[in-house]
Design an enzyme around this catalytic site. Structure first.
Site, mmCIF file in Angstrom:
data_model
loop_
_atom_site.group_PDB
_atom_site.id
_atom_site.type_symbol
_atom_site.label_atom_id
_atom_site.label_comp_id
_atom_site.label_asym_id
_atom_site.label_seq_id
_atom_site.Cartn_x
_atom_site.Cartn_y
_atom_site.Cartn_z
ATOM 1 N N SER A 178 -3.562 -14.961 -22.452
ATOM 2 C CA SER A 178 -3.061 -14.901 -21.944
ATOM 3 C C SER A 178 -2.125 -14.247 -23.314
ATOM 4 O O SER A 178 -0.323 -14.038 -23.601
ATOM 5 C CB SER A 178 -2.277 -16.258 -21.884
ATOM 6 O OG SER A 178 -2.457 -17.237 -23.216
ATOM 7 N N ASN A 227 -2.496 -28.420 -24.535
ATOM 8 C CA ASN A 227 -2.752 -29.045 -23.454
ATOM 9 C C ASN A 227 -0.708 -29.675 -24.141
ATOM 10 O O ASN A 227 0.140 -28.963 -23.111
ATOM 11 C CB ASN A 227 -2.676 -29.566 -22.370
ATOM 12 C CG ASN A 227 -4.594 -28.966 -22.340
ATOM 13 O OD1 ASN A 227 -4.406 -27.754 -23.102
ATOM 14 N ND2 ASN A 227 -5.375 -29.877 -21.557
ATOM 15 N N THR A 242 32.993 -12.076 11.875
ATOM 16 C CA THR A 242 31.847 -13.270 11.708
ATOM 17 C C THR A 242 30.915 -12.057 12.768
ATOM 18 O O THR A 242 31.521 -11.335 13.264
ATOM 19 C CB THR A 242 31.858 -14.292 12.613
ATOM 20 O OG1 THR A 242 32.664 -13.687 13.753
ATOM 21 C CG2 THR A 242 33.126 -15.082 11.851
ATOM 22 N N HIS A 243 29.728 -12.360 12.519
ATOM 23 C CA HIS A 243 29.030 -10.750 13.380
ATOM 24 C C HIS A 243 29.199 -9.931 12.462
ATOM 25 O O HIS A 243 28.558 -9.428 13.604
ATOM 26 C CB HIS A 243 29.273 -11.218 14.605
ATOM 27 C CG HIS A 243 28.653 -13.239 15.834
ATOM 28 N ND1 HIS A 243 27.743 -13.048 15.595
ATOM 29 C CD2 HIS A 243 29.304 -13.897 15.560
ATOM 30 C CE1 HIS A 243 27.822 -14.657 16.118
ATOM 31 N NE2 HIS A 243 29.394 -14.882 15.958
ATOM 32 N N SER A 246 22.383 12.119 -5.479
ATOM 33 C CA SER A 246 21.018 12.774 -5.015
ATOM 34 C C SER A 246 20.498 14.105 -5.460
ATOM 35 O O SER A 246 21.059 14.662 -6.137
ATOM 36 C CB SER A 246 21.464 13.205 -3.128
ATOM 37 O OG SER A 246 19.978 13.519 -2.907
ATOM 38 N N LYS A 265 26.514 13.044 -2.585
ATOM 39 C CA LYS A 265 25.695 11.741 -2.850
ATOM 40 C C LYS A 265 26.485 11.270 -4.146
ATOM 41 O O LYS A 265 26.472 11.215 -5.191
ATOM 42 C CB LYS A 265 24.591 11.409 -2.231
ATOM 43 C CG LYS A 265 24.257 11.747 -1.263
ATOM 44 C CD LYS A 265 24.084 10.690 0.209
ATOM 45 C CE LYS A 265 22.795 10.794 0.044
ATOM 46 N NZ LYS A 265 22.861 9.174 0.845
ATOM 47 N N ASN A 312 25.792 7.865 -4.824
ATOM 48 C CA ASN A 312 24.763 5.694 -4.207
ATOM 49 C C ASN A 312 24.776 4.617 -5.076
ATOM 50 O O ASN A 312 24.740 4.550 -6.042
ATOM 51 C CB ASN A 312 23.210 6.820 -4.181
ATOM 52 C CG ASN A 312 23.032 7.322 -3.162
ATOM 53 O OD1 ASN A 312 23.508 7.510 -1.925
ATOM 54 N ND2 ASN A 312 21.651 8.189 -3.607
ATOM 55 N N GLU A 353 21.888 -2.404 -5.041
ATOM 56 C CA GLU A 353 20.135 -1.912 -3.367
ATOM 57 C C GLU A 353 19.552 -2.927 -4.231
ATOM 58 O O GLU A 353 18.581 -3.218 -4.002
ATOM 59 C CB GLU A 353 20.126 -0.725 -3.779
ATOM 60 C CG GLU A 353 21.223 0.146 -2.604
ATOM 61 C CD GLU A 353 20.715 1.579 -2.431
ATOM 62 O OE1 GLU A 353 20.026 2.093 -1.816
ATOM 63 O OE2 GLU A 353 21.699 2.273 -3.300
ATOM 64 N N TYR A 398 -4.427 -30.960 -16.818
ATOM 65 C CA TYR A 398 -4.437 -30.076 -17.196
ATOM 66 C C TYR A 398 -5.349 -28.822 -16.429
ATOM 67 O O TYR A 398 -6.542 -29.272 -16.392
ATOM 68 C CB TYR A 398 -4.241 -29.346 -19.035
ATOM 69 C CG TYR A 398 -3.768 -27.276 -18.494
ATOM 70 C CD1 TYR A 398 -3.084 -26.827 -19.008
ATOM 71 C CD2 TYR A 398 -4.981 -26.928 -18.986
ATOM 72 C CE1 TYR A 398 -2.912 -25.360 -18.970
ATOM 73 C CE2 TYR A 398 -5.531 -25.819 -19.286
ATOM 74 C CZ TYR A 398 -3.644 -24.951 -19.454
ATOM 75 O OH TYR A 398 -4.022 -23.447 -19.765
ATOM 76 N N GLN A 443 -2.147 -21.269 -16.557
ATOM 77 C CA GLN A 443 -1.804 -20.320 -17.193
ATOM 78 C C GLN A 443 -1.017 -19.691 -16.606
ATOM 79 O O GLN A 443 0.230 -17.969 -17.238
ATOM 80 C CB GLN A 443 -2.829 -19.522 -18.253
ATOM 81 C CG GLN A 443 -2.747 -18.593 -18.788
ATOM 82 C CD GLN A 443 -3.943 -18.504 -19.792
ATOM 83 O OE1 GLN A 443 -4.148 -19.571 -20.658
ATOM 84 N NE2 GLN A 443 -4.624 -17.235 -19.361
ATOM 85 N N LYS A 482 3.310 -18.640 -16.397
ATOM 86 C CA LYS A 482 4.431 -17.410 -17.171
ATOM 87 C C LYS A 482 4.624 -16.454 -17.338
ATOM 88 O O LYS A 482 5.690 -16.242 -17.001
ATOM 89 C CB LYS A 482 3.546 -17.642 -18.828
ATOM 90 C CG LYS A 482 3.646 -19.171 -19.213
ATOM 91 C CD LYS A 482 2.443 -18.584 -21.136
ATOM 92 C CE LYS A 482 2.127 -20.397 -20.703
ATOM 93 N NZ LYS A 482 1.564 -20.479 -19.693
HETATM 94 N N1 ARG Z 1 -2.688 -20.471 -22.743
HETATM 95 C C1 ARG Z 1 -2.649 -21.442 -22.357
HETATM 96 C C2 ARG Z 1 -1.799 -21.586 -20.909
HETATM 97 O O1 ARG Z 1 -1.325 -20.777 -21.458
HETATM 98 C C3 ARG Z 1 -2.547 -22.805 -23.043
HETATM 99 C C4 ARG Z 1 -3.449 -23.781 -22.963
HETATM 100 C C5 ARG Z 1 -4.783 -24.257 -22.630
HETATM 101 N N2 ARG Z 1 -5.454 -25.528 -22.445
HETATM 102 C C6 ARG Z 1 -6.669 -25.502 -22.250
HETATM 103 N N3 ARG Z 1 -7.180 -26.368 -22.550
HETATM 104 N N4 ARG Z 1 -7.561 -24.223 -22.429
HETATM 105 O O2 ARG Z 1 -1.941 -22.812 -19.991
#
Ligand code: ARG
Length: 465
Positions: A25, A112, A157-158, A279, A285, A287, A292, A319, A324, A327
């Protein structure tokens, strides 16, 4: 190579190269390096204070971490995929730099609870930024509301002309929406303001740690109360993404209106050249790309929320590596929301309002019909009956190609004996607008008071920061 891994002891074979890449990650969690280092420094200080590791080691660890921070900030840190994530990249580098001592840092901690604290620290800060951008946007809206006080536009409205309103009133509707968004952001920040560190892998730790001291160092208002929940919980990310989805829905509705209003058919506003594009084939144009795109980006913010809800669904405690996957959607939502708010705050401030066109549009479409009915009610006629009378007058006007205010007094009297000559003053657009005086209405004096209230409130909250 398994011997490079912080968890290599149990393994006799190296990790498959693609598995390494697939499970890593680091490419996206490295943006939490500051929070990871802050968390580690607070943890190390607590370990020393509690006599769990020697104080001399704490000094070496803190010093080592600060050097790593400086290296990352100078762009001199080589992130390694084989070290999987930001936590292990930093910890491994620390051990390389200061030796044995660095290996004591992870005492009484797990990745964790470490990742849980990193995300909370990161998100808490970022929500502060989102709140600042929301504040800037409401500032731009209030600026437009004040600049254009008295400008009348059709309310719909509408998407059919309904009743005349002040353009400022329309702007203040968005201020209300973005203020609710701001409140939701504050609420969710408050709920995530508890330290999960100390949960260990899932069950707590055998060492005599002091979680309250760590919380204090990191600026958390509280500590979490259940170790399993501490490492399983991603509600805070989901709450932020839900609040963000609602916020983007507001921006998307606003976008839609701006796009309509800048069409040649409406021609209510002009967005500044710096927020539009041309454009490559049609020279005429201009835009409205920015609204948008913001309308389009709303889709990805909803998608991110769905993605994480689906990741979390049916995960057993505590966990799981699935988590993961929290993120990328979270960071993407943050970037999208901040970018959209920032660009809107600037675009709205520079928007030009075409007052005569708005006024003329409000004069078409019988927007004062309700006010004729209200006039009749004031003469004693029941509302349903008045509605019927005005409906007939409108039909007559459509046939004659006239506006209601263009009917002669005799024509009016053919619909109802109770209509006096004062009808004309009662149904000018200004009269229609200014008659709506109760709290929340579009009357000029009311809107002015609301602007005052909102500005004062802004000052008060800015002062309390
Ligand atoms: N990179 C992991 C995550 O974002 C960190 C936690 C990992 N923990 C584990 N027991 N593998 O979730």
């Amino acid at each position: 190579m398994s011997k490079d891994k912080l968890w290599g002891g149990r393994f006799s074979q190296p990790t498959d190269a693609f598995v390494e890449e697939f499970t890593a990650s680091i490419d996206f969690d490295k943006r939490m390096y500051r929070q990871d280092i802050r968390g580690s420094i607070a943890h190390a200080r607590m370990l020393g204070r509690q006599g769990i590791i020697p104080l001399a080691d704490v000094e070496a660890i803190v010093d080592g971490l600060q050097k790593i921070l400086a290296q990352i900030e100078a762009g001199e840190f080589d992130f390694s995929v084989s070290l999987e994530d930001i936590h292990m990249n930093i910890e491994a580098r620390l051990s390389t730099a200061i030796g044995e001592t660095g290996k004591r840092l992870h005492t009484g901690r797990s990745r964790n609870d470490q990742v849980a604290v990193d995300i909370r620290l990161y998100l808490k800060e970022e929500i502060g930024e989102v709140i600042n951008y929301l504040d800037r946007l409401t500032g731009s809206l209030l600026f437009q509301a004040e600049e254009n006080l008295g400008v009348i536009m059709p309310g719909y409205t509408h998407l059919q002309v309904a009743q005349p309103i002040l353009f400022s009133h329309h702007m203040l509707a968005y201020v209300e929406m973005f203020r609710r968004d701001l409140g939701r952001m504050e609420d969710c920040r408050k709920r995530m303001d508890a330290l999960p560190l100390g949960a260990g892998a899932l069950a707590g730790t055998t060492f005599p740690i002091d979680r309250e001291y760590v919380a204090e160092q990191l600026g958390f208002a509280d500590v979490t109360r259940n170790s399993l929940d501490s490492v399983s919980d991603r509600d805070f990310a989901l709450e932020f993404m839900s609040a963000s989805s609602i916020l983007m829905m507001h921006l998307s509705r606003f976008s839609e209106e701006l796009i309509l209003w800048s069409s040649s058919e409406f021609n209510f506003i002009e967005l500044s050249d710096s927020f539009c594009t041309g454009s490559s084939i049609m020279p005429q144009k201009k835009n409205p790309d920015v609204p948008e795109l913001v309308r389009g980006k709303t889709g990805r913010v909803y998608g991110n929320l769905m993605a994480l809800l689906t990741v979390m669904k049916a995960l057993p405690l505590a966990y799981n590596k699935d988590m993961q996957e929290d993120k990328e959607p979270l960071f993407d939502t943050l970037d999208t929301v901040k970018g959209s708010l920032k660009i809107f705050a600037d675009m709205i401030r520079e928007m030009k309002v075409n007052a005569p066109v708005m006024l003329e549009a409000a004069a078409r479409g019988f927007s004062n019909a309700t006010d004729v009915a209200d006039y009749l009610v004031r003469t004693g006629m029941p509302f349903r009956e008045a509605h019927e009378v005005v409906g007939k007058s409108v039909r007559y006007c459509v046939e004659q190609g006239k506006r209601l205010e263009e009917l002669s007094h005799d024509e009016w009297r053919s619909f109802s004996e109770s209509i006096g000559k004062d009808i004309y003053d009662a149904i000018t657009l200004e009269a229609c607008v200014n008659a709506r005086r109760a709290t929340g209405g579009t009357a000029g004096e009311r809107v002015k008071a609301e602007i005052g209230r909102l500005k004062a409130d802004k000052q008060r909250t800015a002062g309390s920061e």
